[in-house]
Design a protein around this motif. Structure first.
Motif, mmCIF file in Angstrom:
data_model
loop_
_atom_site.group_PDB
_atom_site.id
_atom_site.type_symbol
_atom_site.label_atom_id
_atom_site.label_comp_id
_atom_site.label_asym_id
_atom_site.label_seq_id
_atom_site.Cartn_x
_atom_site.Cartn_y
_atom_site.Cartn_z
ATOM 1 N N SER A 166 0.841 -1.192 0.000
ATOM 2 C CA SER A 166 0.000 0.000 0.000
ATOM 3 C C SER A 166 0.874 1.239 0.000
ATOM 4 C CB SER A 166 -0.911 0.008 1.239
ATOM 5 O OG SER A 166 -1.714 1.160 1.270
ATOM 6 N N PHE A 167 0.495 2.228 -0.810
ATOM 7 C CA PHE A 167 1.163 3.533 -0.829
ATOM 8 C C PHE A 167 0.165 4.584 -0.358
ATOM 9 C CE2 PHE A 167 3.726 1.067 -3.721
ATOM 10 C CZ PHE A 167 5.012 1.562 -3.581
ATOM 11 N N MET A 168 0.629 5.478 0.524
ATOM 12 C CA MET A 168 -0.238 6.513 1.094
ATOM 13 C C MET A 168 0.464 7.859 1.099
ATOM 14 S SD MET A 168 -1.404 4.146 4.323
ATOM 15 C CE MET A 168 0.143 3.251 4.233
ATOM 16 N N ALA A 169 -0.328 8.927 1.063
ATOM 17 C CA ALA A 169 0.201 10.290 1.189
ATOM 18 C C ALA A 169 -0.564 10.988 2.305
ATOM 19 C CB ALA A 169 0.044 11.052 -0.119
ATOM 20 N N TRP A 170 0.161 11.402 3.374
ATOM 21 C CA TRP A 170 -0.457 12.051 4.526
ATOM 22 C C TRP A 170 0.102 13.460 4.683
ATOM 23 C CZ3 TRP A 170 0.185 7.578 8.636
ATOM 24 C CH2 TRP A 170 -0.710 6.536 8.307
ATOM 25 N N LYS A 171 -0.744 14.321 5.239
ATOM 26 C CA LYS A 171 -0.323 15.701 5.482
ATOM 27 C C LYS A 171 0.704 15.766 6.599
ATOM 28 C CE LYS A 171 -2.139 20.370 6.163
ATOM 29 N NZ LYS A 171 -3.373 21.190 6.293
ATOM 30 N N ASN A 172 0.495 14.981 7.638
ATOM 31 C CA ASN A 172 1.465 14.911 8.741
ATOM 32 C C ASN A 172 1.282 13.587 9.458
ATOM 33 O OD1 ASN A 172 -0.602 15.239 10.846
ATOM 34 N ND2 ASN A 172 -0.725 17.354 10.078
ATOM 35 N N LEU A 173 2.138 13.343 10.436
ATOM 36 C CA LEU A 173 2.082 12.071 11.156
ATOM 37 C C LEU A 173 1.290 12.168 12.457
ATOM 38 C CD1 LEU A 173 5.754 10.814 10.655
ATOM 39 C CD2 LEU A 173 3.706 10.240 9.343
ATOM 40 N N GLU A 174 0.770 13.375 12.743
ATOM 41 C CA GLU A 174 -0.009 13.534 13.967
ATOM 42 C C GLU A 174 -1.482 13.248 13.713
ATOM 43 O OE1 GLU A 174 2.345 15.951 13.047
ATOM 44 O OE2 GLU A 174 3.755 14.955 14.408
#
Length: 443
Positions: A425-433
């Protein structure tokens, strides 16, 4: 200082380092540097290829006589057809028909050129064997266009021709096997018969058309996109299967976007694509040819791209996509010569990723690992946590791989990882919080 710089440039030339920067320049230095005569294939006749930073240093040192951008140069007209439909864009963002199969109902295929490694085992409907050797060349030419436009899709040849004509039963059987036996995503039929076929009564033709409509509808109901050439009789007569309700009929235009005189003009023309003087694979190499037969596979390639981006896209949704994104030609709106216009792969891809800040391409799987392209689908720079995870039967196989990347507007980041045995799976997140996604994940 100048002597030191000259010595550095000399070393650069001797080592033969070829600059691969996006912005490179051909630079002619002043006469003093000509004292150093070095034979090197990376160097031109009196100029050096260098990047922007190196050029700036040479300019500061005052040793540049002349420089020009090192722009790309292409062979003339070999791929005008792919350029005309903007296929470079979906390819650049990793949307290349990944994991999509296209059945080519035609004369078979010779696996050469761009088709090498792209052809899956098919069927010879004429002999009931798996020998799909193309002795006509038509199927190879059609398949080459599809493979060039969607260069990660796979071709399944269903051989129905050993000459320029065949029997209707072979075509119907091929449609059945494409859907039921091979479970393909797209069917390309660069074949046709006229509603005015000789020796057939109006009642018989109505029955033939009804049967063909049912086969194409069955394919569409199974999730298959069916693309067909509209025919080359230069008349308004309806040809089938392009005239079927659930088929996408394709007419032909030339390099000037003008209607090709041989292309049918009627209600079956849904869109148009390049069909005159198109270059593609031949039995023994490459050749040029013309016809709506060779316009249709451009749309099949776009169908493969669309299926890779949205595997669940239906015939109705694909037709709407074409209506919304094709370049209107001829009179305003739909017409019988151009349909809804010339297909535009870039506009179609952007429509399919609408609403995504960071679009993640279909996953590319190779023997050495997997990769996906992260595309900034906004007008501003986006900083994203790009995350890769691998899953086995008991959950995560290992700790996720994470990297923070700032992606410029309209630019990409290619994220590569080893390991192909597990689900990934590949994901794009704004931040890790907050773990806020910037777009849909890709699995």
């Amino acid at each position: 200082m100048k002597k030191v710089l000259l010595f550095g440039i000399l070393c650069f030339m001797i080592l033969g380092i070829k600059v691969c920067a996006d912005d490179s320049y051909l630079v002619w230095l002043d006469d003093s540097i000509q004292l150093f005569s070095v034979e090197n294939q990376a160097q031109g006749d009196g100029f050096i290829t260098m990047g922007e930073a190196d050029l700036a240093e040479c300019l500061d040192a005052g040793i540049v006589e002349r420089y020009i951008p090192n722009i790309p140069v292409k062979l003339c007209d070999l791929d005008w057809n792919q350029q005309a439909i903007n296929v470079d864009f979906p390819q650049s963002i990793g949307c290349r028909g990944n994991d999509v199969t296209v059945a080519v109902i035609d004369s078979g295929v010779q696996e050469i050129g761009v088709l090498q490694g792209r052809v899956l085992p098919g069927m010879n409907l004429l002999s009931g064997t798996t020998d799909v050797t193309d002795t006509v060349g038509h199927g190879t030419f059609v398949s080459g266009i599809i493979a060039a436009g969607a260069d990660k899709c796979k071709i399944i040849p269903l051989k129905c021709f050993d000459a320029d004509t065949t029997d209707l039963g072979y075509i119907l059987n091929a449609i059945y096997h494409a859907v039921v036996t091979y479970e393909v995503d797209v069917i390309n039929m660069s074949v046709s018969f006229s509603e005015n076929a000789e020796g057939v009564t109006d009642e018989q033709m109505a029955q033939i058309i009804d049967v063909f409509n049912q086969y194409v509808t069955n394919a569409s109901d199974a999730g298959v996109l069916v693309v067909c050439a509209v025919g080359n009789d230069s008349t308004a007569a309806m040809h089938y299967p392009a005239g079927c309700l659930d088929a996408v009929g394709v007419g032909a235009v030339d390099a000037e976007n003008a209607h090709c005189s041989f292309s049918q003009y009627n209600d079956s023309v849904f869109v148009v694509a390049p069909g005159r003087a198109v270059v593609s694979t031949a039995i023994n190499g490459y050749t040029s040819d013309s016809g709506t037969s060779f316009a249709a596979p451009h749309v099949s390639a776009l169908a493969a791209i669309a299926k890779s981006m949205n595997p669940k896209i239906t015939t109705a949704e694909f037709k709407t996509l074409l209506m919304d994104t094709s370049i209107d030609l001829g009179v305003e709106g739909r017409d019988d010569y151009y349909g809804y216009g010339l297909i535009d792969c870039e506009a179609a891809a952007k429509k399919l990723m609408a609403g995504e800040q960071v679009y993640i391409s279909p996953i590319d799987k190779t023997a050495s690992g997997t990769s996906a392209v992260f595309y900034n689908n906004t007008s501003d720079s986006v900083t994203a946590w790009c995350i890769f995870a691998s899953y086995g039967q008991n959950g995560l196989s290992s700790a996720p791989v994470m990297t923070m990347q700032t992606i410029l507007p309209g630019k990409t980041y290619s994220f590569e990882n080893s390991g192909t045995n597990d689900s990934v799976s590949f994901m794009a997140w704004k931040n890790l919080e907050t773990l806020q996604p910037l777009g849909s994940s890709r699995q």
